[in-house]
Write a protein that holds these residues in place. Structure first.
Motif, PDB file in Angstrom:
ATOM      1  N   SER A  33      65.808   8.788 -49.257  1.00 20.08           N
ATOM      2  CA  SER A  33      66.740   8.652 -48.136  1.00 20.08           C
ATOM      3  C   SER A  33      68.015   9.441 -48.372  1.00 20.08           C
ATOM      4  N   LEU A  34      68.361   9.671 -49.645  1.00 17.49           N
ATOM      5  CA  LEU A  34      69.534  10.485 -49.965  1.00 17.49           C
ATOM      6  C   LEU A  34      69.266  11.964 -49.710  1.00 17.49           C
ATOM      7  N   ARG A  35      68.209  12.476 -50.342  1.00 15.75           N
ATOM      8  CA  ARG A  35      67.955  13.922 -50.295  1.00 15.75           C
ATOM      9  C   ARG A  35      67.432  14.376 -48.928  1.00 15.75           C
ATOM     10  N   SER A  36      66.825  13.453 -48.173  1.00 16.04           N
ATOM     11  CA  SER A  36      66.325  13.843 -46.853  1.00 16.04           C
ATOM     12  C   SER A  36      67.459  14.154 -45.891  1.00 16.04           C
ATOM     13  N   GLN A  37      68.669  13.729 -46.205  1.00 13.77           N
ATOM     14  CA  GLN A  37      69.822  13.994 -45.335  1.00 13.77           C
ATOM     15  C   GLN A  37      70.700  15.110 -45.876  1.00 13.77           C
ATOM     16  N   MET A  38      70.150  15.837 -46.852  1.00 12.51           N
ATOM     17  CA  MET A  38      70.880  16.956 -47.430  1.00 12.51           C
ATOM     18  C   MET A  38      70.105  18.242 -47.241  1.00 12.51           C
ATOM     19  N   GLY A  39      70.833  19.306 -46.968  1.00 12.65           N
ATOM     20  CA  GLY A  39      70.242  20.631 -46.958  1.00 12.65           C
ATOM     21  C   GLY A  39      70.743  21.374 -48.170  1.00 12.65           C
ATOM     22  N   ILE A  40      69.840  21.705 -49.070  1.00  9.36           N
ATOM     23  CA  ILE A  40      70.237  22.278 -50.354  1.00  9.36           C
ATOM     24  C   ILE A  40      69.592  23.644 -50.529  1.00  9.36           C
ATOM     25  N   MET A  41      70.408  24.649 -50.691  1.00 15.08           N
ATOM     26  CA  MET A  41      69.892  25.976 -51.003  1.00 15.08           C
ATOM     27  C   MET A  41      70.445  26.378 -52.361  1.00 15.08           C
ATOM     28  N   LEU A  42      69.576  26.326 -53.359  1.00 10.82           N
ATOM     29  CA  LEU A  42      69.988  26.645 -54.717  1.00 10.82           C
ATOM     30  C   LEU A  42      70.053  28.153 -54.915  1.00 10.82           C
ATOM     31  N   GLN A  43      70.593  28.556 -56.051  1.00 13.91           N
ATOM     32  CA  GLN A  43      70.777  29.978 -56.336  1.00 13.91           C
ATOM     33  C   GLN A  43      69.446  30.716 -56.409  1.00 13.91           C
ATOM     34  N   ASP A  44      68.403  30.036 -56.913  1.00 16.19           N
ATOM     35  CA  ASP A  44      67.069  30.629 -56.996  1.00 16.19           C
ATOM     36  C   ASP A  44      66.328  30.352 -55.693  1.00 16.19           C
ATOM     37  N   SER A  45      66.173  31.385 -54.875  1.00 18.34           N
ATOM     38  CA  SER A  45      65.505  31.229 -53.574  1.00 18.34           C
ATOM     39  C   SER A  45      64.001  31.291 -53.769  1.00 18.34           C
ATOM     40  N   PHE A  46      63.385  30.147 -53.990  1.00 19.52           N
ATOM     41  CA  PHE A  46      61.953  30.117 -54.292  1.00 19.52           C
ATOM     42  C   PHE A  46      61.150  30.180 -53.005  1.00 19.52           C
ATOM     43  N   ILE A  47      60.198  31.102 -52.970  1.00 19.25           N
ATOM     44  CA  ILE A  47      59.291  31.239 -51.837  1.00 19.25           C
ATOM     45  C   ILE A  47      57.886  30.871 -52.299  1.00 19.25           C
ATOM     46  N   PHE A  48      57.232  29.990 -51.549  1.00 21.82           N
ATOM     47  CA  PHE A  48      55.885  29.541 -51.895  1.00 21.82           C
ATOM     48  C   PHE A  48      54.842  30.476 -51.283  1.00 21.82           C
ATOM     49  N   SER A  49      53.663  30.507 -51.867  1.00 22.28           N
ATOM     50  CA  SER A  49      52.577  31.290 -51.289  1.00 22.28           C
ATOM     51  C   SER A  49      52.178  30.667 -49.951  1.00 22.28           C
ATOM     52  N   GLY A  50      51.931  31.519 -48.958  1.00 22.36           N
ATOM     53  CA  GLY A  50      51.613  31.061 -47.611  1.00 22.36           C
ATOM     54  C   GLY A  50      52.301  31.947 -46.594  1.00 22.36           C
ATOM     55  N   THR A  51      52.408  31.496 -45.366  1.00 19.86           N
ATOM     56  CA  THR A  51      53.054  32.305 -44.333  1.00 19.86           C
ATOM     57  C   THR A  51      54.562  32.076 -44.347  1.00 19.86           C
ATOM     58  N   ILE A  52      55.285  33.013 -43.708  1.00 24.83           N
ATOM     59  CA  ILE A  52      56.729  32.845 -43.560  1.00 24.83           C
ATOM     60  C   ILE A  52      57.021  31.594 -42.742  1.00 24.83           C
ATOM     61  N   LEU A  53      56.197  31.346 -41.727  1.00 26.00           N
ATOM     62  CA  LEU A  53      56.357  30.150 -40.893  1.00 26.00           C
ATOM     63  C   LEU A  53      56.260  28.889 -41.742  1.00 26.00           C
ATOM     64  N   ASP A  54      55.263  28.829 -42.610  1.00 28.49           N
ATOM     65  CA  ASP A  54      55.078  27.658 -43.476  1.00 28.49           C
ATOM     66  C   ASP A  54      56.257  27.468 -44.433  1.00 28.49           C
ATOM     67  N   ASN A  55      56.793  28.581 -44.928  1.00 28.13           N
ATOM     68  CA  ASN A  55      57.926  28.494 -45.852  1.00 28.13           C
ATOM     69  C   ASN A  55      59.169  27.939 -45.177  1.00 28.13           C
ATOM     70  N   ILE A  56      59.445  28.378 -43.959  1.00 30.22           N
ATOM     71  CA  ILE A  56      60.617  27.872 -43.251  1.00 30.22           C
ATOM     72  C   ILE A  56      60.419  26.404 -42.869  1.00 30.22           C
ATOM     73  N   ARG A  57      59.178  26.040 -42.567  1.00 30.58           N
ATOM     74  CA  ARG A  57      58.852  24.678 -42.127  1.00 30.58           C
ATOM     75  C   ARG A  57      58.652  23.729 -43.310  1.00 30.58           C
ATOM     76  N   TYR A  58      58.823  24.191 -44.528  1.00 31.63           N
ATOM     77  CA  TYR A  58      58.476  23.434 -45.739  1.00 31.63           C
ATOM     78  C   TYR A  58      59.166  22.065 -45.778  1.00 31.63           C
ATOM     79  N   GLY A  59      60.432  22.005 -45.367  1.00 31.90           N
ATOM     80  CA  GLY A  59      61.163  20.744 -45.446  1.00 31.90           C
ATOM     81  C   GLY A  59      61.099  19.907 -44.186  1.00 31.90           C
ATOM     82  N   LYS A  60      60.426  20.432 -43.129  1.00 34.40           N
ATOM     83  CA  LYS A  60      60.284  19.688 -41.882  1.00 34.40           C
ATOM     84  C   LYS A  60      58.948  20.066 -41.254  1.00 34.40           C
ATOM     85  N   LEU A  61      57.901  19.403 -41.714  1.00 32.52           N
ATOM     86  CA  LEU A  61      56.537  19.791 -41.363  1.00 32.52           C
ATOM     87  C   LEU A  61      56.223  19.633 -39.887  1.00 32.52           C
ATOM     88  N   ASP A  62      56.976  18.775 -39.195  1.00 32.73           N
ATOM     89  CA  ASP A  62      56.692  18.560 -37.779  1.00 32.73           C
ATOM     90  C   ASP A  62      57.510  19.476 -36.868  1.00 32.73           C
TER      91      ASP A  62
END
Length: 591
Positions: free
Chosen positions: A423-452
């Motif tokens: 409940s704490l972290r779900s209300q935070m938007g955190i962009m760390l210094q290391d911009s990690f990109i996961f394998s998959g589409t760009i759409l999936d990467n942007i949607r990673y923290g909000k699947l719906d």
């Protein structure tokens, strides 16, 4: 586990004892029913196979001398039937146990991964990733057969020995004792080498872990390796580590090979003694040729389970070293977790309070000491200062990636140590210094923290951070596949995608750690326009090396000497002509 070193052997924090193996029985008990069925099939197969020497004895002593051809054909067909039935039962059992073994692998690996997901940042700060990966993949594979087939086979071989001994003594008691005469020698050899054997396989485990850690590090840093032409030196390090592994493997295998070597020779000697004693010392009336042949067959069969048990012992010794590592990982404490009775954090306004906060990564070495400040909802805070002063530490503590040494952090008046992490972290938007990109589409990467999130919401977030234009230049647009870590993208593109991912979650508290460090000046100016809108109504913490990006923040905090050395707006700090003024002036001169 060795700290941040690929060439340092791991030392177990506690010695192995039988309780570790009892603990592994939890996974075995889950598959109790199919294992019982497999055991019954194995026992039937073994019992049927043991009738073969009795058939041979009867044929040699009775059927052949009486020249009963029809009876000989019948006994031959019966012999063939015992072989076929035994093979069919063994095959069914093998298929059952293969499935059981894979189920055990799945359960252990799932538990390990779930536990690793909960471990705090500090665990990963202190350990080479390769030494973590090898436990989840290689070590689990190594113990699965022992925890499935090994248990069944151990019980089965004991039962086999009892059956064989019963058949032996039923045929001839005196020759049975000849067969048993080799056991004291075998047990003496086992006692002599068991400690050395376990240590040898622990050493193999260490060298395998070191090699895996260096391979993972080398693959991750291949770009730096090629830039500095380090291929030859790295190959030398790899050769040394691989050589150490080979040396320890050969030493451990030499102990393993000593056991079957001893069993084979003892079996041969015992078989020779059966013929010697049976033909030269016993009454030919009692020790017929059929009896001697049957007993020599039982001698081979008797020592085969012992050889199998010794091989199982070897496997057990190997598995012990791996179980120690697996359970050591599972026993790593989850130091940052929900306390009993932790509350859900309701929708926050965004007030953040540091109340006399002290923090140290290692005991006695404080990074921050007695920090106190209050941030109002919607206020933007910039954290500046020299490298290593603790700026990133401050924002990591807000997200509770680490627990405090002393003090409290409050959000809307609630101590974050008393609320659930989700409940704490779900209300935070955190962009760390290391911009990690996961394998998959760009759409999936942007949607990673909000699947719906809808595709329109994804595009809106990308437009807000000026990522939409370059994404649409790809042939597949938002459906473009990217590799792990975003190797097809520039560093600036990776940061923009990561920024869109953070903003899509619509956080009440926004944390940006060097968010614009790899974006060119033109893109940064465009991005700033979007940020000005997005920061409205959100509490934000911004860490930036370029002070031009934080001039408009409501408050700037200069972090130095384990605390907040200066705090105020850009104009106020410039007027003071203190630490911030000197840093800002130096940057202007460099520009």
């Amino acid at each position: 586990m060795a700290r941040n070193k690929f060439d340092v052997d791991e030392n177990l924090e506690s010695p192995f004892d039988i309780r570790h193996f009892r603990r592994a029985m939890i996974y075995i008990k889950r598959k109790k029913k199919p294992m019982i069925i497999a055991f019954i099939l194995s026992a039937l197969s073994a019992a049927i196979a043991l009738s073969a020497p009795l058939i041979i004895q009867h044929v040699v002593d009775v059927t052949i001398p009486s020249k009963e051809k029809l009876a000989l054909l019948g006994w031959s067909l019966l012999m063939l039937l015992t072989i076929v039935v035994s093979v069919i039962l063994a095959t069914i059992r093998s298929r059952i146990m293969t499935s059981v073994g894979q189920d055990i692998i799945f359960d252990i690996r799932t538990d390990l991964f779930a536990h690793l997901q909960q471990l705090p940042f500090k665990y990963y700060d202190d350990r080479p990733q390769g030494k973590i990966l090898i436990r989840v993949v290689n070590y689990v594979n190594s113990v699965s057969d022992v925890l499935s087939n090994g248990i069944i086979n151990f019980i089965l071989e004991i039962v086999n020995l009892i059956f064989i001994a019963a058949f032996m003594f039923a045929v001839d008691v005196r020759l049975s004792f000849v067969i048993l005469a080799g056991l004291p020698v075998f047990f003496g050899i086992m006692l002599l080498i068991k400690t050395r054997q376990r240590r040898a396989w622990q050493a193999v485990s260490n060298k395998s872990s070191n090699l895996n850690a260096y391979m993972q590090e080398s693959i991750t840093g291949i770009g730096v390796t090629q830039i500095f032409s380090r291929e030859q030196q790295n190959a030398g390090i790899f050769t040394r580590l691989a050589g150490n592994f080979r040396k320890e493997w050969m030493r451990a295998v030499s102990y393993n090979m000593l056991i079957p070597f001893s069993v084979d020779n003892l079996s041969t000697i015992v078989t020779a003694l059966i013929f010697l004693v049976g033909l030269l010392t016993l009454d030919p009336v009692d020790a017929t040729l059929g009896v001697i042949l049957a007993m020599s067959s039982y001698a081979a069969r008797f020592w085969q389970p012992i050889l199998n048990l010794s091989n199982l012992y070897n496997s057990f010794i190997n598995a012990v070293a791996y179980l120690e590592r697996i359970f050591e990982t599972l026993d790593e404490p989850v130091t940052v977790s929900d306390i009993p009775g932790a509350r859900e954090l309701p929708s926050v306004q965004g007030r953040v309070t540091f109340d006399n906060v002290t923090f140290a990564y290692d005991p006695g070495l404080n990074i921050l000491e007695n920090i106190s400040f209050d941030v109002k909802p919607g206020e933007s805070i910039a954290l500046v200062g020299p490298t290593g002063a603790g700026k990133t530490t401050v924002v990591n503590l807000i997200s509770r990636f680490y627990d405090l040494t002393r003090g409290r952090i409050l959000i809307d008046g609630q101590d974050i140590s008393e609320i659930t992490l989700k409940s704490l972290r779900s209300q935070m938007g955190i962009m760390l210094q290391d911009s990690f990109i996961f394998s998959g589409t760009i759409l999936d990467n942007i949607r990673y923290g909000k699947l719906d999130a809808t595709e329109e919401e994804v595009i809106a977030a990308a437009k807000a951070v000026c990522a939409d234009d370059f994404i649409r230049e790809f042939d597949q647009g938002y459906l473009t596949e990217v590799n792990e870590r975003g190797s097809k993208l520039s560093q600036g593109q990776r940061q923009l995608i990561s920024f869109a991912r953070t903003l899509l979650a619509d956080p009440r508290i926004l944390i940006l750690d060097e968010a614009t460090s790899s974006i060119d000046a033109k893109t940064e100016r465009l991005l700033q326009k979007g940020l000005n809108e997005l920061l409205k109504g959100r509490t934000s913490f911004i860490i930036a090396h370029r002070l031009s990006t934080v001039k408009n923040c409501d408050r700037i905090m200069y972090v130095s000497n384990k605390g907040i050395a200066e705090s105020g707006s850009h104009e106020e700090l410039i007027a003071r002509q203190g630490l911030y003024h000197r840093l800002y002036t130096a940057q202007k001169m460099e520009a």
